[in-house]
Design a protein around this motif. Structure first.
Motif, PDB file in Angstrom:
ATOM      1  N   TYR A 106     -12.118  15.722  -3.640  1.00  0.00           N
ATOM      2  CA  TYR A 106     -11.786  16.936  -5.218  1.00  0.00           C
ATOM      3  C   TYR A 106     -10.243  17.193  -4.857  1.00  0.00           C
ATOM      4  O   TYR A 106      -9.807  17.870  -3.718  1.00  0.00           O
ATOM      5  CB  TYR A 106     -12.140  18.605  -5.129  1.00  0.00           C
ATOM      6  CG  TYR A 106     -13.017  18.529  -5.827  1.00  0.00           C
ATOM      7  CD1 TYR A 106     -14.736  17.945  -5.863  1.00  0.00           C
ATOM      8  CD2 TYR A 106     -13.114  18.714  -7.302  1.00  0.00           C
ATOM      9  CE1 TYR A 106     -15.333  18.533  -6.686  1.00  0.00           C
ATOM     10  CE2 TYR A 106     -14.122  19.000  -8.159  1.00  0.00           C
ATOM     11  CZ  TYR A 106     -15.057  18.496  -8.404  1.00  0.00           C
ATOM     12  OH  TYR A 106     -16.610  18.511  -9.043  1.00  0.00           O
ATOM     13  N   LEU A 166      -6.693  19.544  -6.535  1.00  0.00           N
ATOM     14  CA  LEU A 166      -6.761  20.736  -6.611  1.00  0.00           C
ATOM     15  C   LEU A 166      -5.104  20.388  -6.921  1.00  0.00           C
ATOM     16  O   LEU A 166      -4.178  20.444  -6.031  1.00  0.00           O
ATOM     17  CB  LEU A 166      -6.747  21.815  -6.341  1.00  0.00           C
ATOM     18  CG  LEU A 166      -8.061  21.669  -6.544  1.00  0.00           C
ATOM     19  CD1 LEU A 166      -8.555  21.281  -5.241  1.00  0.00           C
ATOM     20  CD2 LEU A 166      -8.377  23.680  -6.821  1.00  0.00           C
ATOM     21  N   ASN A 184      -8.933  19.091  -0.834  1.00  0.00           N
ATOM     22  CA  ASN A 184     -10.579  19.814   0.273  1.00  0.00           C
ATOM     23  C   ASN A 184     -11.424  19.262   0.474  1.00  0.00           C
ATOM     24  O   ASN A 184     -11.771  18.141  -0.376  1.00  0.00           O
ATOM     25  CB  ASN A 184     -11.089  20.796  -1.265  1.00  0.00           C
ATOM     26  CG  ASN A 184     -12.397  19.557  -1.982  1.00  0.00           C
ATOM     27  OD1 ASN A 184     -11.897  18.953  -2.347  1.00  0.00           O
ATOM     28  ND2 ASN A 184     -13.291  20.549  -1.875  1.00  0.00           N
ATOM     29  N   THR A 185     -12.703  19.702   1.393  1.00  0.00           N
ATOM     30  CA  THR A 185     -12.617  21.176   1.314  1.00  0.00           C
ATOM     31  C   THR A 185     -12.066  21.598   2.566  1.00  0.00           C
ATOM     32  O   THR A 185     -13.092  20.434   3.587  1.00  0.00           O
ATOM     33  CB  THR A 185     -13.559  22.103   1.693  1.00  0.00           C
ATOM     34  OG1 THR A 185     -13.813  21.592  -0.151  1.00  0.00           O
ATOM     35  CG2 THR A 185     -13.894  23.105   1.064  1.00  0.00           C
ATOM     36  N   PRO A 186     -11.919  22.140   3.558  1.00  0.00           N
ATOM     37  CA  PRO A 186     -10.880  23.468   3.117  1.00  0.00           C
ATOM     38  C   PRO A 186      -9.796  23.212   2.125  1.00  0.00           C
ATOM     39  O   PRO A 186      -9.220  21.880   2.740  1.00  0.00           O
ATOM     40  CB  PRO A 186     -10.897  24.270   4.565  1.00  0.00           C
ATOM     41  CG  PRO A 186     -10.864  23.893   5.761  1.00  0.00           C
ATOM     42  CD  PRO A 186     -11.188  22.608   5.738  1.00  0.00           C
ATOM     43  N   LEU A 187      -9.108  24.332   1.473  1.00  0.00           N
ATOM     44  CA  LEU A 187      -8.807  23.134   0.938  1.00  0.00           C
ATOM     45  C   LEU A 187      -7.323  23.126   1.325  1.00  0.00           C
ATOM     46  O   LEU A 187      -6.672  23.872   3.010  1.00  0.00           O
ATOM     47  CB  LEU A 187      -7.590  24.560   0.052  1.00  0.00           C
ATOM     48  CG  LEU A 187      -8.137  25.043  -1.140  1.00  0.00           C
ATOM     49  CD1 LEU A 187      -7.557  25.708  -2.161  1.00  0.00           C
ATOM     50  CD2 LEU A 187      -9.045  23.548  -2.138  1.00  0.00           C
ATOM     51  N   PHE A 239      -3.143  22.545   1.592  1.00  0.00           N
ATOM     52  CA  PHE A 239      -2.224  21.926   0.176  1.00  0.00           C
ATOM     53  C   PHE A 239      -0.912  21.409   0.885  1.00  0.00           C
ATOM     54  O   PHE A 239      -0.481  21.279   2.709  1.00  0.00           O
ATOM     55  CB  PHE A 239      -1.087  23.422   0.658  1.00  0.00           C
ATOM     56  CG  PHE A 239      -2.164  24.413  -0.920  1.00  0.00           C
ATOM     57  CD1 PHE A 239      -3.738  25.145   0.059  1.00  0.00           C
ATOM     58  CD2 PHE A 239      -1.703  24.534  -1.867  1.00  0.00           C
ATOM     59  CE1 PHE A 239      -4.365  26.367  -0.656  1.00  0.00           C
ATOM     60  CE2 PHE A 239      -2.759  25.730  -2.336  1.00  0.00           C
ATOM     61  CZ  PHE A 239      -3.554  25.841  -1.482  1.00  0.00           C
TER      62      PHE A 239
END
Lengths: 108, 114
Positions: free
Chosen positions: A32, A34, A93-96, A98
């Motif tokens: 994913y 985001l 992700n995961t974990p996010l 950035f």
């Protein structure tokens, strides 16, 4: 090793025009992606996401495009509004994980 | 309020001092995350709880960092013997379920170590 890269630290756009924010990633295991928006002295606010099995997701003025072969995604904002001025973070992700963020300034 | 809250919002500590940062997640959220955001950087993952269980602490930078969530709601991030490099904004996020991937962030605690 930066898994998520936002190579443009800043972007200025005229009100009403399209804003395009770019993001590259190296981790093929992300499933994913985001986009978060952050105003000063506030925490990041979720904006829009996209599954790795999709190539486009649209929500109002915001559209995210994913090009898996290029490991690249972009956020399009149209039309841009002064209230969109903020720092935008791309994350996998995961974990996010950035990116460093891109500061968008929409000029009236 | 309905959102994630964090306290204090700002903390100044002398080097060597211990600090404790609190996070109140959204009621009913199972998952809770801590991130560290240095100036000019994106948030970096520190640790993750599912209810009271700390399932991932791979991002904690040293054994001076400790997090707990004893009753599965409020969480505390403790930093012992603070160093100048610990100066950052510490963000807490919660999500209803880890797999929804929508994490809701608090406003953060800005820690400055002198």
């Amino acid at each position: 090793d930066q898994q998520v890269k936002q190579n443009s630290p800043s972007l200025s756009v005229q009100e009403g025009r399209i804003s395009i924010l770019n993001c590259d990633y190296t981790n093929s295991m992300f499933d994913y992606f985001l986009w978060y928006k952050k105003y000063p002295a506030e925490g990041p606010t979720f904006l829009i996401s996209i599954s790795s099995i999709k190539d486009k997701n649209e929500d109002g003025r915001f559209t995210v495009f994913l090009n898996k072969s290029a490991k690249h995604l972009s956020l399009h904002i149209v039309p841009s509004q002064p209230g969109d001025s903020a720092v935008y973070f791309c994350a996998g992700n995961t974990p996010l994980v950035f990116g460093k963020g891109t500061r968008l300034s929409v000029i009236a | 309020g309905a959102g994630v809250s964090q306290s204090p919002r700002y903390k100044v500590a002398k080097r060597g001092q211990d600090v404790a940062l609190r996070c109140d997640p959204i009621s009913g959220h199972v998952s809770l995350f801590w991130y560290q955001q240095a100036l000019g950087q994106g948030p970096e993952f520190l640790t993750y709880f599912q209810n009271e269980a700390q399932l991932d602490k791979s991002g904690l930078p040293s054994d001076r960092f400790f997090a707990e969530r004893p009753e599965g709601s409020v969480s505390t991030l403790k930093i012992q013997r603070t160093q100048q490099e610990d100066s950052a904004v510490y963000l807490c996020a919660s999500s209803y379920d880890r797999n929804t991937d929508t994490q809701y962030f608090g406003p953060g605690t800005r820690l400055t170590v002198l």
